[in-house]
Enzyme design. Structure first.
Site, short mmCIF file in Angstrom:
data_model
loop_
_atom_site.label_atom_id
_atom_site.label_comp_id
_atom_site.label_asym_id
_atom_site.label_seq_id
_atom_site.Cartn_x
_atom_site.Cartn_y
_atom_site.Cartn_z
N CYS A 11 -6.14 13.37 12.61
CA CYS A 11 -5.76 12.12 12.46
C CYS A 11 -5.68 11.20 13.74
CB CYS A 11 -4.43 12.16 11.63
SG CYS A 11 -3.71 10.45 11.50
N ASP A 17 4.50 1.16 11.86
CA ASP A 17 3.49 0.41 11.26
C ASP A 17 3.66 -1.01 11.59
OD1 ASP A 17 2.73 2.57 10.00
OD2 ASP A 17 3.28 1.91 7.67
N ARG A 21 0.48 14.81 13.14
CA ARG A 21 1.19 14.82 11.66
C ARG A 21 0.86 15.92 10.91
NH1 ARG A 21 -1.09 9.12 9.55
NH2 ARG A 21 1.01 8.74 8.62
N LYS A 77 0.93 -1.23 0.14
CA LYS A 77 0.00 0.12 0.14
C LYS A 77 0.69 1.42 0.08
CE LYS A 77 -1.83 1.80 3.94
NZ LYS A 77 -1.58 3.11 4.04
N ASN A 78 1.76 1.28 0.96
CA ASN A 78 2.63 2.44 1.05
C ASN A 78 3.57 2.88 0.07
OD1 ASN A 78 1.31 2.76 3.50
ND2 ASN A 78 3.15 2.35 4.60
N ARG A 137 -8.65 -0.81 4.43
CA ARG A 137 -7.71 0.44 3.99
C ARG A 137 -6.41 -0.13 3.65
NH1 ARG A 137 -6.13 4.54 7.83
NH2 ARG A 137 -5.02 4.71 5.94
C1 UD1 Z 1 4.35 7.13 6.02
C2 UD1 Z 1 3.40 5.99 5.97
C3 UD1 Z 1 2.92 5.60 7.23
C4 UD1 Z 1 4.22 5.27 8.36
C5 UD1 Z 1 5.31 6.18 8.39
C6 UD1 Z 1 6.38 6.24 9.12
C7 UD1 Z 1 2.29 5.99 3.71
C8 UD1 Z 1 1.04 6.23 3.08
N1 UD1 Z 1 2.43 6.28 5.08
O1 UD1 Z 1 3.50 8.43 6.80
O2 UD1 Z 1 2.14 4.37 7.30
O3 UD1 Z 1 3.56 5.18 9.61
O4 UD1 Z 1 5.29 6.76 7.13
O5 UD1 Z 1 7.20 5.30 8.51
O6 UD1 Z 1 3.46 5.50 3.27
N2 UD1 Z 1 6.31 15.19 10.29
C9 UD1 Z 1 6.22 16.65 10.46
N3 UD1 Z 1 6.04 17.39 9.60
C10 UD1 Z 1 5.77 17.02 8.29
C11 UD1 Z 1 5.69 15.61 7.96
C12 UD1 Z 1 6.00 14.72 8.88
O7 UD1 Z 1 6.62 16.88 11.66
O8 UD1 Z 1 5.77 17.81 7.44
C13 UD1 Z 1 6.41 14.07 11.31
C14 UD1 Z 1 5.00 13.12 11.48
O9 UD1 Z 1 4.46 13.88 12.34
C15 UD1 Z 1 5.91 12.00 12.19
C16 UD1 Z 1 7.39 12.03 11.30
O10 UD1 Z 1 7.55 13.39 10.81
O11 UD1 Z 1 6.17 12.15 13.65
C17 UD1 Z 1 7.36 10.83 10.20
O12 UD1 Z 1 6.16 11.17 9.46
P1 UD1 Z 1 6.24 10.62 7.88
O13 UD1 Z 1 7.41 9.82 7.70
O14 UD1 Z 1 6.16 11.94 7.13
O15 UD1 Z 1 4.87 9.69 7.88
P2 UD1 Z 1 3.94 9.61 6.77
O16 UD1 Z 1 4.67 10.05 5.23
O17 UD1 Z 1 2.61 10.40 6.89
#
Ligand code: UD1
Length: 429
Positions: A126, A316, A131, A22-23, A408
């Site tokens: 969320c 995850d 996030r 999925k990811n 999902r």
């Molecule tokens: C992706 C995965 C999710 C997984 C996560 C961490 C998908 C669809 N989702 O989520 O399943 O749990 O990676 O491996 O692939 N952050 C900020 N600011 C930002 C963006 C992120 O502070 O602008 C923080 C988030 O709150 C979190 C950390 O960075 O604490 C990691 O988030 P991120 O790796 O971006 O997760 P996702 O891409 O949302």
């Protein structure tokens, strides 16, 4: 709303085919916005998130066609979809759609890069923490986009196109790495992304972009270099196997006992989780075709684990590992370092008899001799599946509510587990 009913106690034995990730599928589908030509993706899992993203992309003008099955293919393989973004008809991603799936926010990257404008709703609340999207905005600003927040929308403009830049993420983020890589592929000049996410899904997206004509080096390391090109072309790409699905079923077998072959799983991208499962007491064998997981009779050992960006233990799989060590002989400690509020499964596992104390980011799990079935529900995908795993090992009947979370991210979960001897059925509403 559908529910899943499980009668626990049976060991799992057999073969579980691992689906496309999925990811990886989600960012790959979004990459179709970068080109006028057709992007064909194979091994796309049948999931609610994929269906929703098709709708979201359709809104921007992407034609999505599902290819017919080929001879020899059966109903268990993922689908092949053709995505054609010949003309982008709308650069707005509305709240009604983005709020349903956070990853759809990522369209902001390709839209601004190709069209010079994008208006994408902030994802909103969320279940697993706040996030924020500040790092996406930082990266796009570095690439020369003007960005305002207006009425709950991120409004990005770059009428003369994006330009290459030096982007340094203060924190590892998978989503913003995907977006920066896609946007920089169509920017003028060179981009360097420092402290990039090293997740295998980033490599999968990069290899697809490379085949489309992008110039990218270093994906899979923390420094990615991208030389922008004028246009990208269509290509055919196979979505990688889902390491989280494989890790989830591995936890399930470790918990119930038995022996299962995870067909198509890739051991090299599951090193840390497999190492942890070995410590807990499962026997894990890596082969070229997949991963064999076995546990016969012996008890489970407690562990200490912190989640971390790849190659660390994935957030995850945190809920699934927690379900597993609920039955360990002793006390385990699991620290969640990625998302501050990713413990929704704790209260529900307690309903099955688990003994878990939470203190901030740390969960202390005191193993219990047995779990007992109960009615449970979860408000997040990975939390839901941890309840399924616990239910498989619990005495008596467990009913998991709000199955749409499972749908999902887990393809045909009840069939896959049922084929290995689990008593599990979907109760349609
Ligand atoms: C992706 C995965 C999710 C997984 C996560 C961490 C998908 C669809 N989702 O989520 O399943 O749990 O990676 O491996 O692939 N952050 C900020 N600011 C930002 C963006 C992120 O502070 O602008 C923080 C988030 O709150 C979190 C950390 O960075 O604490 C990691 O988030 P991120 O790796 O971006 O997760 P996702 O891409 O949302």
């Amino acid at each position: 709303m559908d529910r899943i009913r499980i009668v626990g106690g049976a060991p799992l034995n057999g073969v579980i085919p691992i689906s496309g990730a999925k990811n990886a599928a989600l960012p790959l589908m979004i990459a179709s916005l970068l080109t006028r030509e057709t992007l064909t993706l194979e091994n796309v899992p049948h999931l609610a998130d994929v269906a929703l993203l098709k709708r979201i992309l359709g809104n921007h003008g992407v034609d999505c066609m599902v290819q017919g099955k080929r001879a020899g293919q059966n109903g268990t393989t993922g689908e092949t979809i053709e995505l054609s973004a010949r003309d982008i008809v709308d650069t707005t991603a509305p709240y009604e759609l983005v709020s349903k799936m956070r990853a759809s926010f990522w369209v902001v990257g390709p839209l601004i890069a190709r069209m010079g404008e994008a208006r994408v709703s902030l994802p909103g609340g969320c279940a697993i923490g706040t996030r924020p999207v500040d790092l996406f905005i930082m990266a796009l600003r570095d690439l020369g986009a003007d960005i305002d927040i207006d009425g709950g929308y991120v409004v990005a403009r770059a009428p003369k196109g994006l330009r290459g830049a030096h982007i340094r993420f203060p924190k590892v983020t998978v989503g913003a790495t995907h977006v920066a890589m896609m946007a920089a592929s169509l920017a003028r000049g060179e981009t360097v992304i420092e402290n990039a996410a090293r997740e295998p899904e980033v490599i999968d997206l990069a290899s697809c972009l490379l085949a489309m004509g992008a110039k990218i080096a270093g994906a899979g390391t923390s420094t990615i270099q991208i030389e922008g090109v004028d246009a990208l072309s269509g290509v055919r790409h196979k979505v990688m196997a889902d390491r989280i699905e494989a890790g989830t079923y591995a936890c399930a077998v470790a918990m119930t006992g038995g022996e299962v072959f995870l067909e198509g799983a890739t051991p090299s991208i599951l090193q840390k989780p497999l190492e942890v499962l070995g410590e807990v007491g499962a026997e894990v064998t890596a082969t070229n075709e997949g991963i064999r997981v076995k546990r016969n009779g012996s008890g489970l050992s407690p562990i200490e684990v912190s989640t971390a960006p790849f190659p660390g233990f994935p957030t995850d799989l945190q809920a699934q590992l927690m379900a597993l060590v609920c039955r360990a002989d002793g006390t385990s400690r699991i620290r969640e370092t990625i998302f501050e509020n990713r413990f929704m499964h704790v209260q529900e596992l307690a309903r099955l008899g688990a003994d878990i104390q939470l203190d901030g980011q740390m969960a202390t799990v005191s193993g219990v001799a047995k779990l007992k079935g109960a009615e449970v529900m979860a408000t997040d995908l990975r939390a839901s599946v941890s309840l399924v795993i616990a239910g498989l090992a619990a005495e008596g009947e467990t009913v998991v509510n709000r199955v749409y979370h499972l749908d999902r991210g887990f393809e045909r979960i009840e069939q896959k587990l049922g084929a290995c001897g689990a008593t599990i059925e979907r109760i349609s509403a």
